[in-house]
Design a protein around this motif. Structure first.
Motif, PDB file in Angstrom:
ATOM      1  N   VAL A  15       0.837  -1.204   0.000  1.00 53.31           N
ATOM      2  CA  VAL A  15       0.000   0.000   0.000  1.00 53.31           C
ATOM      3  C   VAL A  15       0.868   1.248   0.000  1.00 53.31           C
ATOM      4  N   ASP A 157      -7.958   0.667   5.022  1.00 55.67           N
ATOM      5  CA  ASP A 157      -7.586  -0.520   4.252  1.00 55.67           C
ATOM      6  C   ASP A 157      -6.985  -0.031   2.940  1.00 55.67           C
ATOM      7  N   GLY A 158      -6.021  -0.793   2.430  1.00 58.43           N
ATOM      8  CA  GLY A 158      -5.368  -0.361   1.203  1.00 58.43           C
ATOM      9  C   GLY A 158      -6.175  -0.573  -0.054  1.00 58.43           C
ATOM     10  N   THR A 159      -7.297  -1.276   0.058  1.00 56.97           N
ATOM     11  CA  THR A 159      -8.071  -1.595  -1.136  1.00 56.97           C
ATOM     12  C   THR A 159      -8.538  -0.342  -1.873  1.00 56.97           C
ATOM     13  N   ASN A 160      -8.938   0.673  -1.122  1.00 52.77           N
ATOM     14  CA  ASN A 160      -9.478   1.879  -1.762  1.00 52.77           C
ATOM     15  C   ASN A 160      -8.545   3.079  -1.649  1.00 52.77           C
ATOM     16  N   GLU A 162      -6.676   4.415  -3.828  1.00 51.15           N
ATOM     17  CA  GLU A 162      -6.808   5.300  -4.987  1.00 51.15           C
ATOM     18  C   GLU A 162      -7.984   6.255  -4.813  1.00 51.15           C
ATOM     19  N   GLN A 163      -9.131   5.731  -4.393  1.00 52.00           N
ATOM     20  CA  GLN A 163     -10.320   6.568  -4.222  1.00 52.00           C
ATOM     21  C   GLN A 163     -10.116   7.599  -3.104  1.00 52.00           C
ATOM     22  N   GLN A 191       0.464  -3.279   4.188  1.00 50.49           N
ATOM     23  CA  GLN A 191      -0.340  -4.318   3.521  1.00 50.49           C
ATOM     24  C   GLN A 191       0.167  -4.606   2.111  1.00 50.49           C
ATOM     25  N   GLU A 192      -0.050  -5.825   1.684  1.00 54.44           N
ATOM     26  CA  GLU A 192       0.276  -6.193   0.308  1.00 54.44           C
ATOM     27  C   GLU A 192      -0.725  -5.548  -0.650  1.00 54.44           C
ATOM     28  N   LYS A 193      -0.211  -4.991  -1.724  1.00 58.54           N
ATOM     29  CA  LYS A 193      -1.079  -4.457  -2.782  1.00 58.54           C
ATOM     30  C   LYS A 193      -0.328  -4.579  -4.097  1.00 58.54           C
ATOM     31  N   LYS A 194      -0.736  -5.533  -4.896  1.00 58.27           N
ATOM     32  CA  LYS A 194      -0.062  -5.797  -6.158  1.00 58.27           C
ATOM     33  C   LYS A 194      -0.676  -4.959  -7.274  1.00 58.27           C
ATOM     34  N   CYS A 196      -1.375  -0.812  -8.935  1.00 59.97           N
ATOM     35  CA  CYS A 196      -2.395   0.225  -8.750  1.00 59.97           C
ATOM     36  C   CYS A 196      -2.573   0.948 -10.074  1.00 59.97           C
TER      37      CYS A 196
END
Length: 575
Positions: A15, A157-160, A162-163, A191-194, A196
């Motif tokens: 992230v 959380d790293g999922t969002n 970008e938003q 966190q892992e984030k492959k 973006c």
């Protein structure tokens, strides 16, 4: 940056890497960092960037939080492009509150971030690993800044990511612009984030445009007036407004005054520049349009005439984040100054503003000549009196040696009436919040944005101390920023003394000031030899005590910054 670009991707694995990639992709040049245990994922990301072919903002290490935010403020102030700051959890954010208030009141967009004490005591990469991770946590970290920023959030959380970044930047850059605050927990950054998505854009709302009927009302009031005046404070933040005001002055004969300006808003040499003395302007004006003025006048001192038409214009003309503000107005227009002036020009023409241009021009030009004569008389009186160096004398000497494109960043001593600024982006003043220590960090940011220009920070002795000068000089040396700092050193809190005198005329503080040379809680004696601070970081330093020494000293200091490309400081002793 509001248009959607072509989508590409970055080869990230965390992230932190995605966050930094997104910042660079969205136009952030620098990340000003006050490092701590929370920046471990960021350090790891920068360490892998070259190997992975990732592009991040250039990291700028700042050894004090005021320096980090102030440099971001200065860089954005000159370029118009927001920058990012990352500080160390609660303690770093707390140190930056004053600087964030300056940015908020000056409507400077900053992506302000701070780490967050790790969420977990164990069990995940980035969990707590030091005693401070318990003591530094707060129930509401964002609360310390919530009143000053436009938006605050925690990246959960790293999922969002970008938003969240796009929302933060979009809100920051939507008028009225200002800082936003994002907290970054260490475990989330780790966190892992492959991968973006990169698209080179984010969505900011368009600038507010004025209601046509309101523009028509202002146009009619201006052309019906004998002495209409625009009053500017912050319009020069957008350089495009300078040319628009010149067109209006030339075509319609309307004068322009600058009220405690924080930017260069109107050329000093224009024949309809009415100066900076609002009491004199208000006596003559029968129509006033205040552009981006948070404090158009001080009611206890003077006010416009009762029958004067008044309009207030700005993206938030009522300044809704000021708890008390009750200046009267016939119309308040929600609009950027640029969009208002662009709409006003055809409205003035349609309302018949050009046929009587010469009458208004003559009245404003006469007022301008009287203003310039009064300024010249004050300068002549100061020169005839002689004696110790005054702020007026310092200002005249700066005017004599500075080039037309030199940039002045002023935290109190420089007197605008005694100096000439004809190019946009050549003058900047402490924001109305008055958070001391702004000037030198902001000037370093300006120098970073304009490496080929001479940048001069003009500070009071107290403002210099508040800037954490050792940190500033270290940054100038590390980043090779040849800033010239000029300190007006009267060994006292001059503004504090004057406030006491103004509130208690002929009172005990006033008597003590006249008897001892200073009032209580205002003398700063003994002060260190400021010129040695800059020498400790490889710069040129000099102490100036006499009037005839000042010009030669300024020329030596300018030689150091122009030709030797190193920072310089003059410690100017005055009264």
């Amino acid at each position: 940056m509001t248009e959607t670009g072509a989508l590409t991707s970055a080869n990230t694995i965390s992230v932190a890497e995605a966050y930094l990639s997104l910042l660079h992709d969205r136009g952030i040049d620098f990340l000003y960092v006050g490092a701590g245990t929370d920046t471990a994922p960021v350090i790891e990301a920068y360490s892998r960037a070259e190997e992975a072919g990732l592009r991040f903002p250039a990291p700028i290490l700042a050894v004090h939080e005021n320096l980090a935010v102030g440099m971001a403020h200065g860089y954005t102030m000159l370029t118009g492009r927001p920058q990012a700051v990352m500080l160390h959890v609660t303690v770093g954010a707390a140190n930056a509150v004053c600087a964030i208030m300056n940015a908020a009141r000056a409507q400077i967009p900053v992506l302000f971030t701070a780490g967050r004490t790790p969420l977990l005591e164990e069990g995940r990469l980035g969990a707590r690993s030091h005693e401070v991770h318990w003591a530094q946590e707060m129930y509401d970290q964002g609360g310390m800044l919530r009143e000053l920023v436009k938006w605050d959030y925690e990246l959960r959380d790293g999922t969002n990511v970008e938003q969240i970044i796009d929302r933060a930047l979009g809100i920051s850059m939507t008028e009225p612009r200002g800082p936003v605050y994002l907290t970054l927990p260490r475990e989330v950054l780790a966190q892992e984030k492959k991968g973006c998505r990169l698209r080179g854009s984010y969505l900011a709302a368009t600038s507010p445009h004025p209601a046509p009927h309101a523009v028509t009302a202002v146009a009619r009031a201006l052309i019906e007036a004998k002495m209409p005046v625009f009053v500017c404070t912050n319009t020069g933040a957008n350089p495009a407004t300078v040319a628009l005001l010149q067109e209006i002055a030339n075509r319609f004969g309307i004068g322009v005054a600058e009220n405690k300006p924080r930017y260069m808003c109107f050329p000093s040499d224009h024949p309809l520049h009415l100066g900076f003395d609002m009491a004199s302007v208000f006596r003559e004006a029968d129509a006033l349009v205040f552009l981006d003025c948070d404090v158009p006048w001080i009611p206890a001192l003077f006010q416009p005439n009762e029958d004067t038409f008044i309009a207030q214009v700005g993206p938030d003309p009522l300044f809704g984040n000021y708890p008390v503000r009750s200046f009267r107005s016939d119309v308040a227009i929600t609009a950027s100054s640029q969009s208002f002036l662009e709409a006003l020009i055809p409205a003035l023409a349609e309302a018949g503003g050009e046929p009587r241009q010469s009458v208004r021009h003559a009245a404003a030009a006469s007022q301008s000549r009287h203003m310039r004569q009064a300024v010249a008389l004050r300068e002549q009186g100061d020169r005839a009196k002689g004696g110790p160096i005054t702020k007026l004398f310092l200002s005249r000497c700066l005017q004599e040696v500075k080039s037309e494109d030199a940039i002045i960043v002023n935290e109190y001593p420089a007197m605008r009436e005694q100096m000439a600024f004809n190019q946009p982006g050549t003058f900047f003043q402490l924001p109305s919040s008055g958070g001391l220590g702004w000037g030198m960090p902001a000037a370093l940011g300006v120098q970073q944005a304009a490496p080929d220009k001479v940048v001069i920070a003009v500070l009071g002795d107290g403002a210099y101390l508040f800037a954490n000068p050792a940190a500033c000089h270290q940054a100038a040396d590390m980043l090779r920023l040849p800033l010239l700092t000029v300190i007006f050193n009267n060994e006292s809190w001059d503004a504090v003394q004057k406030a006491a005198q103004g509130m208690y005329a002929n009172g005990h503080a006033d008597q003590q000031l006249k008897k001892r040379g200073h009032a209580p809680i205002s003398s700063l004696k003994p002060l260190p030899d400021f010129e040695k601070y800059v020498e400790a970081s490889g710069g040129y330093g000099e102490r100036v005590t006499e009037r005839d020494q000042l010009i030669p000293a300024l020329l030596r200091a300018l030689h150091a910054v122009r030709h030797e490309k190193r920072q310089a400081l003059l410690n100017v002793m005055g009264v």
